[in-house]
Scaffold this active site. Structure first.
Site, short mmCIF file in Angstrom:
data_model
loop_
_atom_site.label_atom_id
_atom_site.label_comp_id
_atom_site.label_asym_id
_atom_site.label_seq_id
_atom_site.Cartn_x
_atom_site.Cartn_y
_atom_site.Cartn_z
CG HIS A 103 -32.78 -11.77 112.91
ND1 HIS A 103 -32.91 -13.14 112.84
CD2 HIS A 103 -33.94 -11.25 112.42
CE1 HIS A 103 -34.09 -13.43 112.31
NE2 HIS A 103 -34.74 -12.30 112.05
CG HIS A 153 -37.49 -15.74 110.60
ND1 HIS A 153 -37.04 -15.60 109.31
CD2 HIS A 153 -37.41 -14.52 111.16
CE1 HIS A 153 -36.72 -14.32 109.09
NE2 HIS A 153 -36.92 -13.66 110.21
#
Lengths: 332, 332
Positions: free
Chosen positions: A57, A219
């Protein structure tokens, strides 16, 4: 999918090494852990601020380490929560006696491991408080989450609690502003292309050349709907409406706006989206206090974006404006 | 290839609108042009600094507008030079009587249009000097270039000349440091996936799932060689060796390093590349003074990277360290 890597099993460790070599005067690694922290931590007379989660991330969360934001980031394998031990070591390392505040994105693994680490640290006599960020209005419950997911709105929480800690706020005062900020922040995302976890080697989902997914998670967790790829204006309208339907914003209220790229979306497209979002808010007479456009919370090379609105009051505005030395958050 | 846009013919204009709405207190648009400039420009008793070129390379160049870097960026259509008129208007707008310095990437269209604009401005009595950046060691001559191309090393030139101007440097002094910096900077890139120009709608080139191209340009111009996708270590070794073969670096020399993502390459991969580059330089006893990792000069959503090395002396170090308020260049 193609990657510029060495060993798919070592990407998080090698990334950490590369991060430390890029900022040797600012960052250090906590020995034998995947914790990166301010070189000068623990900071005397300041509550320590810790966040983290799975890697993939970036710049979240290590890019937000610095005076005015995080003291440490605990880095897990790609899209995988860091272990209880890692979080526990981070808490111990940043505590200067004033206690430690944890910012946790709402994923089951993160919540479990951060809270268990907090219990261990509390048993050792360290004061620990935490906030769980659940800003994503797209879906209730998801692949890795009970309740709403925590996504890019988390960056605003880092900023708010980091500023409060820098200003000498106690653990209780930090918890109060964190709760206010989480109550006031909402996000939602969409994707046009997938990402792939290096060790998996294949795309996390597939979308046809003419398709997009609204409400997707960071995700690749399922969103609300797959449908034909729309224009920037239509996408901006849909995401903004969903957010506004969930937050109590009146005429003349003030907000901070974050237009976040998920990985492979050019800045050009994010700015076009920003044009549309600002127009929508203007029509509703909602005032934009600050706007942030760029990659703040990504999903590897996923194509797409998320929008975040943070409703502001005077206290939150002044905390947002407080100086930050974190390399990936520029105070406007 | 998928895009989050409205109208492929309007992407540059709409992006500019979105940029201005994101920073209304810092930026303004020069009326009836595609020039974005500092809201407080022209700055009294300071040489104006102007750069620009085709769009699609964001954050280059508008992201480098701010005290200590650029006064204005002239923005063309995607991968297309801005017109003579646009550059001429930018020069006039930032001149405070001390003259204007142009930073031009070496592409035939940019060089032609910026130099013609400089002639027009000179005829109007404005002092203008310029530097042409040609840092890419990959190829001599290319699709849009005679000589070497200008790529991510241009960002270091923005920083050096912007700092010199802020410190009160004259046009001649700025030209001197610009020439030194350009003589000391080298870059080279590679790609694993293509980009597509919105109005074209198709990929600028194709590479198989197991292939990479070494030496590619930031518009997808051909590089040196296509070959099987290698590891991060092998890629770092090849690019660094090509750069080192072209620049006179001795043991104990100091450099700034820029690991630049071309658009869709995750920060994770850039940091893994940084780990490898730092190791290579350490083995050669070349000292790294500062490292920059991230997206500084992109090619829309191209997958890949470029490396830049800038050989430093005391003067260049102090100019690199000078404060900058440009949102996309953080002084370390």
């Amino acid at each position: 999918m193609k990657k510029i890597i060495n060993d798919p099993e070592q990407v998080a460790q090698e990334m950490i090494t590369g991060m430390l070599l890029a900022a040797p005067n600012k960052l250090k690694q906590l020995k034998d852990t995947t914790v990166i922290m301010r070189k000068d931590a623990p900071i005397k007379r300041k509550v320590g601020i810790v966040s983290g989660g799975g890697s993939g991330h970036e710049p979240a969360h290590a890019g937000y380490i610095g005076s005015g934001m995080l003291d440490a980031a605990v880095i897990g394998e790609v899209f995988t929560s860091p272990s209880v031990d890692q979080v526990y070591e981070a808490i111990k390392a940043v505590d200067s006696g004033e206690g430690v505040f944890l910012v946790i994105k709402n994923y089951t693994g993160d919540v479990l491991n951060f809270e268990m680490a907090a219990e261990l640290a509390t048993a050792e006599g360290i004061q620990v408080e935490q906030i769980i960020v659940n800003d994503d209005v797209a879906v209730e419950d998801s692949s890795f989450t009970t309740g709403r997911r925590g996504i890019a709105g988390t960056i605003f929480i880092h900023k708010i609690v980091g500023a409060k800690a820098n200003l000498g706020g106690s653990l209780e005062e930090i918890k109060r502003v964190a709760e206010k900020a989480v109550a006031n922040v909402r996000s939602m995302g969409m994707a046009i292309t997938p990402c792939s976890i290096p060790a998996a080697g294949e795309a996390s989902f597939t979308l046809s050349e003419q398709e997009m997914e609204i409400g997707i998670g960071i995700h690749g967790e399922p969103g609300i709907e797959r449908k034909p790829l729309a224009t920037a204006k239509e996408i901006a309208t849909e995401l903004t409406q969903k957010i506004l339907a969930d937050i109590n914003l009146q005429k003349n209220d003030e907000v901070a706006v974050l237009i976040n790229g998920l990985g492979s979306t050019p800045d050009m497209e994010l700015y076009i989206l920003n044009k549309e979002v600002q127009q929508i808010l203007k029509e509703k007479e909602i005032h934009v206090y600050q706007t942030f456009v760029g990659e703040y919370m990504t999903a590897l090379e996923m194509g797409g974006c998320s929008f975040t609105l943070l409703k502001l009051d005077d206290e939150l505005k002044s905390l947002l404006d407080h100086p930050s030395e974190a390399p990936h958050f520029i105070v406007k």
